[in-house]
Every structure is written in C-alpha cells, then in structure tokens.
Design a protein around this motif. Structure first.
Motif, PDB file in Angstrom:
ATOM      1  N   TYR A 115      42.969  18.188 -22.347  1.00 51.69           N
ATOM      2  CA  TYR A 115      41.641  17.795 -22.808  1.00 51.69           C
ATOM      3  C   TYR A 115      40.736  17.232 -21.713  1.00 51.69           C
ATOM      4  CZ  TYR A 115      43.454  18.507 -27.483  1.00 51.69           C
ATOM      5  OH  TYR A 115      43.994  19.074 -28.620  1.00 51.69           O
ATOM      6  N   VAL A 116      41.225  17.088 -20.512  1.00 54.74           N
ATOM      7  CA  VAL A 116      40.405  16.546 -19.423  1.00 54.74           C
ATOM      8  C   VAL A 116      40.079  17.660 -18.435  1.00 54.74           C
ATOM      9  CG1 VAL A 116      40.269  14.864 -17.558  1.00 54.74           C
ATOM     10  CG2 VAL A 116      41.419  14.260 -19.695  1.00 54.74           C
ATOM     11  N   GLY A 117      38.794  17.789 -18.117  1.00 57.89           N
ATOM     12  CA  GLY A 117      38.371  18.826 -17.180  1.00 57.89           C
ATOM     13  C   GLY A 117      38.085  18.300 -15.785  1.00 57.89           C
ATOM     14  N   THR A 118      37.758  17.004 -15.654  1.00 59.95           N
ATOM     15  CA  THR A 118      37.428  16.421 -14.357  1.00 59.95           C
ATOM     16  C   THR A 118      37.924  14.979 -14.323  1.00 59.95           C
ATOM     17  OG1 THR A 118      35.453  17.809 -14.134  1.00 59.95           O
ATOM     18  CG2 THR A 118      35.570  15.850 -12.747  1.00 59.95           C
ATOM     19  N   PHE A 119      38.480  14.595 -13.164  1.00 59.43           N
ATOM     20  CA  PHE A 119      38.973  13.231 -12.964  1.00 59.43           C
ATOM     21  C   PHE A 119      38.133  12.569 -11.875  1.00 59.43           C
ATOM     22  CE2 PHE A 119      42.492  16.055 -14.065  1.00 59.43           C
ATOM     23  CZ  PHE A 119      43.048  15.415 -15.167  1.00 59.43           C
ATOM     24  N   ALA A 120      38.011  11.245 -11.966  1.00 63.19           N
ATOM     25  CA  ALA A 120      37.215  10.532 -10.954  1.00 63.19           C
ATOM     26  C   ALA A 120      37.716   9.100 -10.821  1.00 63.19           C
ATOM     27  CB  ALA A 120      35.736  10.545 -11.324  1.00 63.19           C
ATOM     28  N   ARG A 172      37.837  18.276  -9.986  1.00 60.50           N
ATOM     29  CA  ARG A 172      38.090  19.053 -11.190  1.00 60.50           C
ATOM     30  C   ARG A 172      39.597  19.285 -11.377  1.00 60.50           C
ATOM     31  NH1 ARG A 172      33.834  22.740  -9.302  1.00 60.50           N
ATOM     32  NH2 ARG A 172      31.913  22.419 -10.483  1.00 60.50           N
ATOM     33  N   ALA A 173      39.994  19.427 -12.635  1.00 63.08           N
ATOM     34  CA  ALA A 173      41.346  19.905 -12.918  1.00 63.08           C
ATOM     35  C   ALA A 173      41.430  21.364 -12.475  1.00 63.08           C
ATOM     36  CB  ALA A 173      41.641  19.782 -14.406  1.00 63.08           C
TER      37      ALA A 173
END
Length: 651
Positions: free
Chosen positions: A65-70, A85-86
């Motif tokens: 459910y996660v497309g981008t991490f920061a 990005r994932a």
C-alpha cells in the motif's frame, strides 16, 4: 554535529495518502504495539531512504500500500528531506531519489512536488556530506588490495540493530552477517573512531594516485616502444627494396642507419623496378654469414678480455709478494755506506765491530733489492695500460652485441617480408607491397619525430612513491586506535556492571578483528557467543553501542547521532508469542535496566544522541511510559499504514 531523524513519511499508492511518523530529537523514542503493525518497517524505511543498494522493506501491507518512502533529517540550522519510490514491478530497487534542502521545521512536501532525479550514488554522497564524512579520505580494505571511501552507508553499521541482530550472539554490528561486509566494517572502524589522521589519509590517497600514475606511465612507455620502429628495420627494408628492384644492388652494402631513410625515400619515389640482383643472390645468407662473423669476433673479444683480466690478476699477486720481499730487504738501510768501505768491508750495525763476511752478502742483497724495485716499477706502469685495454675490449664487445641485435632484427624483417612476398608472383604487386611497408615505416618515423615524445618519468615517480611510503611508515594510527579502544572498553565495562551482566567483573574489550566483545578472564578469553543467555547478549550489544555513540558524540565523529533498536525485549518472550506483552517481574527489571542505561547515556550527551526503540512490550514504569511516542494497537486501528488505506478484508 551530525544528523538525527525528525520524521518518517509514507505516501500511499492512491492520491492524497500521506502519513508522517514524527520523532523527538536528542531523546528516547519508543514505538510500541502489537505484531504486524509496521514497527520493524520503520528501520527498513530509514535504511532504504539512506541510499541502500537493496530494497529491505519486507513483503506485506507496507509493500502493498505504500508507493513512496521519505525521511526528514535534521542537524543544527539545517534540514534535509529524502524521498525514494518503492520499486516498480519486476524491478529490484529504485535507482533515483529526491533530495531536498529545507528550512528547519518545514513539513514533508506533497507527493506531486517531489522530483526523483538524483542517482543513488549522488544521493549517497550528499547524505555523506550532510553526515560530516570527508569523502576525500580513503582507508585500506581489510583482506583486499583496494581502498574504501567511507560513506553514510558504512556509518550505519553502528546505528542500526535489526530484530535479528539486537541480541545476536554471533554478530555485534548491523549487516555483519552478510558476506564480505565484516571486512568492510573492520576497514572503516579506525576512521569512524577518529584514529585516522587526516594528513596521513591524504598521504595515503597521494600514494594510491602515485602508484596509479606509475602504472599508467609504464603502460604509455610500453605502447610508445611498441609503436617505434625496430633498430634494424630500416636496413632490412633497404634489403627488401633491393630484392624488389626498387634500389640498385650497391645500396645493400653495409647501409648505415643514417643513410637508410634517404635510400628508402628514394625507393618510395620509384615507379618501376630497377635492375635487381642476380637470382642466386641470397640476402638472408649474407646476413647469417655476417652474424657468424660477429659471433666469432665476439668470442675472440671475450677471450682477450679473459686473458687481460688473468694478466691483471697475476700482476696483482706478484706485486703483493714483491712488496713483502722488498719490506724484508729494506733492512739493508741499516748498513752504513761508509762502513762498507772499511778494510774489513763491513761493520756490525749494533757495535760497529768488523764483520768480514757481510760485505759479500750485503752486496748481493742490495743488488736483489734493486732488481725487485725495477720489476715493481715496470709492473706499476703496465697495470693501468692493461686496465685500459680491458675497458676498450669491453666497449668493443658491447658494440658487437648491439650489431648482433641489429643483425637479428634485419633477419627477422627480411624473413617476414619474403614470406609475405612468396605468395605474390606478380613483380608489380610485390613492388607495391614493399613500397607500402616502406611508406608505413617512414610515416611512423615522421610521427615520432614531430609528435610529442613520452618522457620517461619512471624514476621520478618511483622516488615520489618511496618518499610517501617513508612518511606513512611514521604513522601512529595503530597506537591511536589501541588507545581509543582502551577508553571505549572502560565504558563498556562500566555499563556492563550497571546491567549486572555475566563476566562484567572481568576485563572487557571490543575486538575489532573478530567484531565481538571479549571478556579476558583467568581461564582465558570468553567471546560474546559464550557469555551465557540472551539477556547477556542483549546487554553487551546495548553497552557496546552506547559506549561507541558516547565516543562518536564527544569527539564529533561523523556517525549519525541515531541508535535504532528493534524489539530488545524479544529475549524475554517465547518465539511464537503474539498480542500484548506482559513481562514477569524479573524480566521487567532486566528490561527496565536496559532503558535506564539508555537514559543515562542520552542525559550525559545532552541532546547529541537520539534513540528509537520498536517494542512489543508496554511497561508502566516512567523510564518507559513517558517516552512512548507511538502506540500502535490493533484494537485502536493504529499502525504505520493507516487503516483507511487498506482493503478491509486484510485488516
């Protein structure tokens, strides 16, 4: 001061989905809750955003459910936002990041404002700079003939303790269990402890570059020598030109090196074959005959040199013996010449009494001494002449050897040319081939004459390398490392005693070769894996890492002021335990001791260390309860990934 973590942010795969998990800097942050709520993912997300070469986030809800991490990194007066990005489907990892410098206190930007244009290697360098790492430093790689440029990725060895590491008896540092990484950890420890002097590190870098320059220079020299024509090639081409009818037969008679280029240019201008030599002429035979003559001359010269050296040695032996005899006969000087004219012919040199028989003996000895002196004089004149003759003959021998080398080159060239021409029955085509070879030779010689020559700097480079090696031999890095580790070992022992760990009364030391903690006891050394139960392994991990971070912070070393521990309480629960964690009284005390040790270190460092702990346990003691930043319970719908993002069937 290096950086700490202000927050972790995730962007969902649907528009507008953003969730930020904030942390307090300079203090203890506890994230507690049930299993599978995303606590352990925090460490992997931070690792991924710090330019990891892999995608460490585990399969499950976070990946789905996660497309981008920061993450948001801060240090006094500065803030850095890093997003990644994932990976897309069928791709192992995203290779570009978004790195933004922000005003302190700025919130994470909207996803639409992010631009992912920074390659991973560039992002790693930017993060290393933000961490305070000197990217000009190179440290030797243990076990390999290469050097390592320390980076933020290497600093994380001392900042993370994943769930399978925090109480592991076999590994002490993050990623130590991965292949090849133990040697990397050994290589960078001296740098992060501050044992590497910057000047010495620069000298090592210069030495590495000087060795590279020498290797490159030697390759250029070899290429230039290979490109240059052979010494006998011109004379061999003259022979080919005569054979092809491009030159008159007279040109083949002992052509000099200076005359050969002129004859070759003359042959190149000819448009038709000249009257060549008789078919019976054989230049190869002539060259081989000349080679036999040169060999005979060389043998005779060597024989003359040997004879002259023998004569010189014999003269030396005779001179030694003659000088000894002359020394003995020199005692005749005691006989006064006036006494020899007396009626008795001689007198005793002691009492001056007459000694009648001495006259005859003295006269004979005197005559012998005169002959001996004459021989020595003649030999002394001959010796320099013999030495000069030896020198002349050796020079002649060297000239013969050079001529033999040129002769062999001519034989090789002519033989190769004849082999090529044997397949060309047409005289015109044979002539064209010879002219082509001549043209190539003259063009090559012209390029060498007008082009820049490769100056031989081999000795200069070797001298520079020797000077740098001498300067580096005086480096005291080993002594500094030993001294620093001794001070760190005292802190490890102090914390181990506060935690009441087994063997804490012994002398404890951090073994940087085996990457473990060792207790030196009267029965011998005891490494970490032999120190008893899991709570001992956990305690020594925490004691060692807290001691290292105290050293890093107090000496302003470039390691992030962050320590992340994933589920240290796991040693007190069964492996299959799920749900709310309730500790027994004794285990609760042991776990609280860990948190009290963390508090003491944080208080001592006054904001220079941030500790983030992900836990199943939820203790009521103030040392734990007052520092819980996030409590993710299933019954409350709290988790890293908000419930609204997830398909209801998966909740």
């Amino acid at each position: 001061m290096t950086f700490q973590i202000r927050s972790v942010t995730i962007y969902g795969k649907q528009p507008g989905q953003v969730h930020t998990v904030p942390f307090r800097t300079g203090g203890l942050n506890i994230v507690t809750g049930d299993s599978r709520r995303g606590k352990s993912a925090l460490l992997t997300i931070i690792d991924y955003c710090l330019a990891s070469s892999e995608y460490p986030v585990k399969s499950g809800v976070v990946r789905d459910y996660v497309g981008t991490f920061a993450i948001t990194l801060v240090k006094p007066g500065q803030q850095l936002f890093v997003a990644r990005r994932a990976p897309e489907e069928k791709k192992g990892v995203s290779t570009v990041l978004c790195v933004l410098s922000q005003a302190p206190g700025s919130p994470p930007p909207p996803l639409d404002d992010l631009r992912f244009v920074t390659p991973r290697d560039v992002a790693k360098d930017l993060l290393s700079d933000f961490c305070g790492i000197d990217r000009n430093i190179r440290v030797p790689a243990v076990g390999r003939a290469t050097t390592i440029a320390p980076s933020v990725r290497h600093a994380l060895f001392f900042c993370f303790q994943a769930q399978n590491e925090v109480a592991n008896e076999d590994v002490l540092f993050h990623s130590q269990g991965k292949e090849w990484l133990p040697n990397t950890i050994r290589g960078v420890i001296p740098y992060f402890l501050g044992a590497i002097d910057r000047e010495q590190a620069l000298l090592r870098s210069r030495l590495r570059l000087a060795r590279k320059d020498l290797s490159t220079h030697e390759a250029k020299l070899a290429a230039a020598n290979a490109f240059a024509p052979a010494a006998g090639q011109a004379q061999a081409l003259v022979i080919e030109a005569v054979e092809a009818g491009l030159l008159a037969p007279e040109a083949n008679r002992e052509t000099s090196a200076e005359e050969a280029p002129r004859l070759l240019r003359q042959a190149l201008l000819h448009r038709g074959p000249q009257a060549g030599p008789e078919p019976t002429d054989d230049p190869i035979s002539e060259l081989r005959t000349r080679r036999s003559e040169l060999r005979g001359l060389a043998n005779r010269t060597r024989a003359r040199i040997a004879d002259l050296k023998t004569a010189l040695a014999e003269n030396g032996e005779f001179t030694d013996q003659a000088n000894e005899q002359r020394a003995r006969l020199a005692t005749l000087g005691l006989l006064k010449s006036g006494l020899l004219d007396s009626p008795y012919g001689a007198h005793c040199p002691v009492c001056a009494g007459p000694v009648t028989p001495a006259s005859v003996t003295a006269a004979a000895l005197t005559t012998e001494l005169e002959h001996l002196q004459s021989d020595l004089h003649a030999i002394s004149r001959n010796t320099p002449a013999i030495e000069q003759m030896i020198s002349d003959e050796e020079d002649r021998l060297q000239e013969i050897r050079s001529e033999l080398a040129r002769n062999q080159e001519q034989i090789n060239e002519v033989t190769a040319a004849f082999r090529a021409l044997d397949g060309e029955p047409d005289d015109i085509r044979r002539t064209a081939i010879v002219q082509g070879r001549i043209s190539l030779y003259l063009d090559t010689a012209a390029q060498l004459a007008i082009g820049p020559r490769v100056e031989d700097r081999t000795e200069e480079l070797r001298t520079r390398i020797a000077e740098l090696e001498t300067l580096l031999s005086e480096d005291s890095q080993g002594d500094r490392l030993t001294s620093f580790l001794s001070l760190i070992n005292q802190e490890i022992r102090s914390k181990a005693q506060e935690l009441a760990l087994e063997h804490s009364s012994a002398m404890l030391r951090l073994d940087v070769n085996r990457l473990t903690v060792v207790a030196d006891t009267p029965d011998g050394p005891i490494p970490l894996k032999n120190m008893g139960s899991g709570d001992n392994h956990l305690g020594y991990h925490v004691a060692t890492l807290l001691s290292l971070h105290e050293w890093f912070a107090e000496n302003d070393n470039p390691v992030p002021g962050v320590l992340i521990l994933d589920q240290p309480s796991q040693v007190y629960f069964p492996p299959d335990h799920v749900g709310e964690e309730v500790l027994e009284s004794d285990d609760r005390i042991l776990l609280l001791n860990i948190f009290k040790a963390i508090h003491r270190t944080i208080h001592r460092l006054d904001g220079k260390l941030q500790v983030i702990v992900m836990e199943h346990a939820d203790l009521e003691h103030p040392a734990f309860r007052d520092h819980v930043e996030h409590r993710w319970r299933r019954r409350d719908g709290q988790a890293l990934v908000p419930a609204g993002w997830i398909d209801p069937e998966r909740i």
